[in-house]
Design a protein around this motif. Structure first.
Motif, PDB file in Angstrom:
ATOM      1  N   ASP A 173       0.824  -1.212   0.000  1.00 48.76           N
ATOM      2  CA  ASP A 173       0.000   0.000   0.000  1.00 48.76           C
ATOM      3  C   ASP A 173       0.859   1.263   0.000  1.00 48.76           C
ATOM      4  OD1 ASP A 173      -2.480  -1.346   0.020  1.00 48.76           O
ATOM      5  OD2 ASP A 173      -2.267  -1.729   2.173  1.00 48.76           O
ATOM      6  N   LYS A 176       1.876   1.745  -3.564  1.00 50.71           N
ATOM      7  CA  LYS A 176       0.796   2.331  -4.364  1.00 50.71           C
ATOM      8  C   LYS A 176       0.739   3.846  -4.158  1.00 50.71           C
ATOM      9  CE  LYS A 176      -2.261  -1.706  -4.481  1.00 50.71           C
ATOM     10  NZ  LYS A 176      -3.551  -2.284  -3.987  1.00 50.71           N
ATOM     11  N   SER A 180       1.507   6.826  -7.005  1.00 51.44           N
ATOM     12  CA  SER A 180       0.557   7.892  -7.347  1.00 51.44           C
ATOM     13  C   SER A 180       1.263   9.237  -7.448  1.00 51.44           C
ATOM     14  CB  SER A 180      -0.560   7.968  -6.298  1.00 51.44           C
ATOM     15  OG  SER A 180      -0.091   8.519  -5.071  1.00 51.44           O
TER      16      SER A 180
END
Length: 274
Positions: A173, A176, A180
């Motif tokens: 996570d 991720k 971004s």
């Protein structure tokens, strides 16, 4: 507990920074890389230099860029054998004539002196950044130029604060979230950046005056910094005032999910007393 150097070497051996799964993509990016767009202050000094060393060259990205675009033979210094094999592989494909030396900077001894010394984003991962900088400065000779890239004490803080708030997240996570902010085409390349920026076992952050003190000790005059886009018409007092505002600048970037790792570059030139 493992020594800092051993921790860092183990970390980068498992996945060296800034390398690609797809070598053809790495080659393509080196070929199309425009040094003037990214490091405009470097171009003329690269052209003028007969001897160049990249301290902490890692996978050889910058060393191979300079060799390919400027027909230079660059010496790359790093203590990671995995990264150096990658650098050599890229050099061979591009027919670059670079030399790579596997050595911890604190153990590096050579009579060779260089016209241009570059170390981007490396010394702040050593056990003693300013001592490493002192050793790096001594690789020059009168008239040589040096460019050092380090994490900044104020500019780095918002990035670290953002990811410190993710301590309870799984690594996937966190990755991720990083993607971004900083999307890259090659997954291994992106993972190497994420690990370097977010999971690194050791880093320090610094300010301009620390670097200038080491420069003075080694007879280098200050020639510019990325803090003010290498505007050499601006006074040092003004630059130091701008430096204090880097936290606010970085905070706005991070708040808007814009990648800003808090990195700054300082340039120097060894004074010729003769």
């Amino acid at each position: 507990m493992k020594h800092i150097d051993d921790q860092v070497l183990e970390f980068y051996t498992s996945l060296p920074f800034n390398i690609y799964e797809d070598l053809s993509l790495a080659i393509e990016n080196i070929k199309k890389f425009n040094l003037k767009n990214t490091y405009p202050f470097l171009e003329e000094d690269v052209k003028a230099a007969e001897t160049i060393i990249d301290v902490g060259c890692g996978g050889g990205w910058l060393a191979n860029v300079l060799a390919y675009h400027f027909n230079k033979r660059v010496t790359g210094l790093d203590f990671n054998p995995v990264a150096l094999e990658h650098a050599k592989k890229i050099s061979k494909i591009l027919n670059n004539k670079n030399t790579y030396i596997k050595k911890n900077i604190f153990e590096y001894v050579s009579d060779e002196k260089f016209d241009l010394i570059i170390s981007m984003g490396v010394l702040h991962h050593t056990k003693d950044c300013m001592k490493a900088l002192d050793i790096t400065c001594k690789m020059g000779k009168p008239g040589s130029k040096i460019y050092i890239g380090l994490y900044h004490k104020y500019g780095r803080k918002p990035f670290l604060e953002k990811f410190n708030r993710t301590q309870n997240l799984e690594e996937e996570d966190k990755f991720k979230l990083y993607k971004s902010m900083h999307p890259l085409k090659d997954e291994k390349h992106q993972l190497s950046w994420f690990r370097d920026q977010v999971l690194h076992p050791h880093e320090t952050q610094h300010v301009l005056e620390e670097v200038l003190e080491v420069f003075r000790k080694n007879n280098y005059k200050f020639i510019g910094t990325s803090i003010n886009q290498f505007d050499n018409q601006e006074s040092l007092v003004n630059i130091l005032n701008k430096e204090k505002k880097l936290y606010d600048y970085a905070f706005e970037k991070i708040k808007n999910n814009i990648y800003y790792p808090g990195f700054f570059i300082i340039g120097g030139e060894m004074i010729n007393d003769q």
